[in-house]
Scaffold this motif. Structure first.
Motif, mmCIF file in Angstrom:
data_model
loop_
_atom_site.group_PDB
_atom_site.id
_atom_site.type_symbol
_atom_site.label_atom_id
_atom_site.label_comp_id
_atom_site.label_asym_id
_atom_site.label_seq_id
_atom_site.Cartn_x
_atom_site.Cartn_y
_atom_site.Cartn_z
ATOM 1 N N ASN A 182 -109.572 18.407 87.859
ATOM 2 C CA ASN A 182 -108.408 18.372 87.165
ATOM 3 C C ASN A 182 -108.606 19.197 86.370
ATOM 4 O O ASN A 182 -109.718 18.132 84.983
ATOM 5 N N VAL A 183 -107.626 19.470 85.589
ATOM 6 C CA VAL A 183 -108.782 20.617 84.063
ATOM 7 C C VAL A 183 -107.024 19.846 83.192
ATOM 8 O O VAL A 183 -106.248 20.279 83.656
ATOM 9 N N MET A 184 -107.330 19.397 82.498
ATOM 10 C CA MET A 184 -106.469 19.162 81.065
ATOM 11 C C MET A 184 -106.548 20.008 80.100
ATOM 12 O O MET A 184 -108.476 20.488 79.253
ATOM 13 N N VAL A 185 -105.991 20.558 79.569
ATOM 14 C CA VAL A 185 -106.356 21.345 77.875
ATOM 15 C C VAL A 185 -104.650 21.084 76.525
ATOM 16 O O VAL A 185 -103.815 19.887 76.852
ATOM 17 N N THR A 186 -105.194 21.344 75.766
ATOM 18 C CA THR A 186 -104.346 20.583 74.719
ATOM 19 C C THR A 186 -103.610 22.235 73.642
ATOM 20 O O THR A 186 -104.008 23.027 74.104
ATOM 21 N N SER A 187 -103.078 21.411 73.349
ATOM 22 C CA SER A 187 -101.867 22.710 72.396
ATOM 23 C C SER A 187 -100.873 21.731 71.749
ATOM 24 O O SER A 187 -100.948 20.721 71.524
ATOM 25 N N THR A 188 -101.093 22.489 70.694
ATOM 26 C CA THR A 188 -99.945 22.258 69.078
ATOM 27 C C THR A 188 -99.022 21.741 69.704
ATOM 28 O O THR A 188 -97.969 23.497 70.379
ATOM 29 N N ALA A 189 -98.063 21.269 69.378
ATOM 30 C CA ALA A 189 -96.723 21.303 70.570
ATOM 31 C C ALA A 189 -95.271 21.025 68.831
ATOM 32 O O ALA A 189 -95.438 19.545 68.136
ATOM 33 N N ILE A 190 -94.675 22.268 68.658
ATOM 34 C CA ILE A 190 -93.638 21.418 67.261
ATOM 35 C C ILE A 190 -91.628 21.964 68.537
ATOM 36 O O ILE A 190 -91.759 23.506 68.838
ATOM 37 N N CYS A 191 -91.348 21.074 68.791
ATOM 38 C CA CYS A 191 -89.988 20.792 69.489
ATOM 39 C C CYS A 191 -88.818 20.690 68.743
ATOM 40 O O CYS A 191 -88.971 19.578 67.928
ATOM 41 N N ALA A 192 -87.711 21.380 68.234
ATOM 42 C CA ALA A 192 -86.155 20.947 67.775
ATOM 43 C C ALA A 192 -85.054 21.807 68.201
ATOM 44 O O ALA A 192 -85.912 22.942 68.918
ATOM 45 N N GLU A 193 -84.505 21.379 67.660
ATOM 46 C CA GLU A 193 -82.507 21.969 68.118
ATOM 47 C C GLU A 193 -82.465 23.031 68.611
ATOM 48 O O GLU A 193 -82.433 23.724 69.473
ATOM 49 N N THR A 194 -83.550 24.107 67.363
ATOM 50 C CA THR A 194 -83.164 25.085 66.966
ATOM 51 C C THR A 194 -84.360 25.781 66.972
ATOM 52 O O THR A 194 -84.832 24.763 66.003
ATOM 53 N N THR A 195 -84.761 27.157 67.239
ATOM 54 C CA THR A 195 -85.640 28.158 67.209
ATOM 55 C C THR A 195 -86.081 28.140 65.373
ATOM 56 O O THR A 195 -86.989 27.199 64.910
ATOM 57 N N GLU A 196 -84.722 27.777 64.732
ATOM 58 C CA GLU A 196 -85.158 27.610 62.999
ATOM 59 C C GLU A 196 -85.503 26.756 62.271
ATOM 60 O O GLU A 196 -87.113 26.144 61.541
#
Length: 375
Positions: A238-252
């Motif tokens: 098992n390899v777990m990696v991390t990343s910053t994530a930001i999700c919103a309704e629009t790209t902008e």
């Protein structure tokens, strides 16, 4: 590929100056992020154990934090990211007892991540007179194989080592339902990935910064895991990696949240305290800060696959890149200076639009490994 969440009690000075109860609010909000992640289909939540790292991480008593979440959640696996088993920090027997207790309280949903701490400021606080950071490797190596023996032997045979010892004793409680939780190691270098693989441990890849880093991780880990001599009851491939994530309704909107998140300050703190990490060219020495991120910088980070950011369709495609690169689990580092409402929105949108498209197996990977060991 499975999905996780990583929390650490981030309390930047700017938040503390604006809110006298900032520390309390940050810790409570992070429990709410994990509860929402459980509802949104995430499979794992990892909680740090750090000491003395002002602003960067105020989540020191993660066993208490995870005990609360064991009752507040239903399905999500709860992991120590990490428990530090160095005897001067936490006696190994006490660590074994905590792991088994959390395994019971969570109904078999606990994941045991271990490691040696973050940087000289933290580690050397517990090791007066020691200046060589590599000293902790020897202590961890001496200790890690004893945990399965403490859990699985009716009476632990005892241990006489260089750094700690214990006469034969019954270590209680035993883990829930036979076998023991999945075992993981927080690895930083290619050699430590291979070492973890040879011991049959999953890897918490907090050092993996971008998709292209996965190549050497997969090569060093997946090659060595084939010849594993597991210290535990089963191989946790098992390899777990991390990343910053930001999700919103629009790209902008997603880009604007990223610009306003103060990501430069978090990164500056990371290199302040994690002084064992390689320092990329151009990263200033604390207290000088990495410059604030502009829209152009955010776009560059996304294009270089150093950040997951966008609308649900964009985030889905960015996550698929990690899956294609060989990650077994992608865990999002939250919060990162993002307001509570935007963080909750990220969790909900990823749970609704991304996870169902990638993680179609209802069974946790480590559950399968553990069940196989029981049979």
């Amino acid at each position: 590929m499975e999905f996780g969440l990583f929390v650490q009690g981030y309390v930047p000075a700017s938040r503390a100056q604006a809110d006298p109860q900032a520390e309390h609010h940050a810790l409570v909000e992070e429990t709410e992020y994990v509860i929402q992640a459980d509802k949104s289909g995430f499979k794992y939540a990892w909680a740090s154990e750090h000491h003395f790292l002002e602003e960067y991480s105020h989540l020191s008593a993660n066993d208490v934090f995870l005990g609360y979440l064991a009752h507040a959640t239903e399905r999500i696996h709860l992991g120590s990211g990490i428990f530090n088993p160095l005897p001067t920090v936490n006696h190994p027997v006490k660590v074994a007892e905590k792991v088994a207790m959390l395994d019971h309280l969570s109904g078999g949903r606990f994941e045991f991540g271990s490691g040696r701490g973050a940087g000289s400021h933290e580690i050397l606080g517990f090791l007066p007179g020691i200046t060589d950071m590599n000293h902790t490797k020897e202590i961890w190596e001496e200790t890690i194989a004893e945990f399965p023996r403490m859990w699985l032997q009716e009476e632990y045979q005892g241990f006489q080592g260089k750094h700690w010892s214990l006469p034969p004793r019954k270590i209680l409680p035993k883990p829930y339902g036979g076998s023991h939780p999945g075992m993981w190691y927080a690895a930083g270098s290619p050699s430590s990935y291979a070492m973890a693989a040879r011991k049959g441990l999953g890897v918490l890849g907090f050092s993996v910064q971008k998709v292209s880093d996965m190549e050497w991780v997969v090569d060093s880990y997946k090659g060595a895991i084939k010849d594993a001599e597991p210290v535990g009851d089963f191989v946790n491939d098992n390899v777990m990696v991390t990343s910053t994530a930001i999700c919103a309704e629009t790209t902008e909107k997603a880009r604007q949240v990223a610009v306003n998140a103060g990501l430069n300050y978090l990164q500056s703190l990371l290199f302040r305290y994690h002084d064992t990490f390689p320092r990329p060219e151009g990263i200033p020495e604390w207290p000088e800060l990495i410059p604030e991120y502009t829209e152009e910088v955010v776009e560059l980070l996304i294009s270089e696959e150093l950040m997951i950011c966008g609308n649900p369709d964009e985030v889905l495609q960015q996550c698929k890149r990690w899956e294609q690169a060989g990650a077994d689990q992608l865990s999002f580092g939250l919060p990162i200076g993002v307001p509570y409402e935007d963080t909750m929105n990220t969790i909900k949108l990823i749970g609704e639009h991304v996870i169902p498209q990638i993680d179609t197996d209802p069974v946790h990977r480590t559950t399968r490994f553990r069940d196989a060991a029981r049979s």
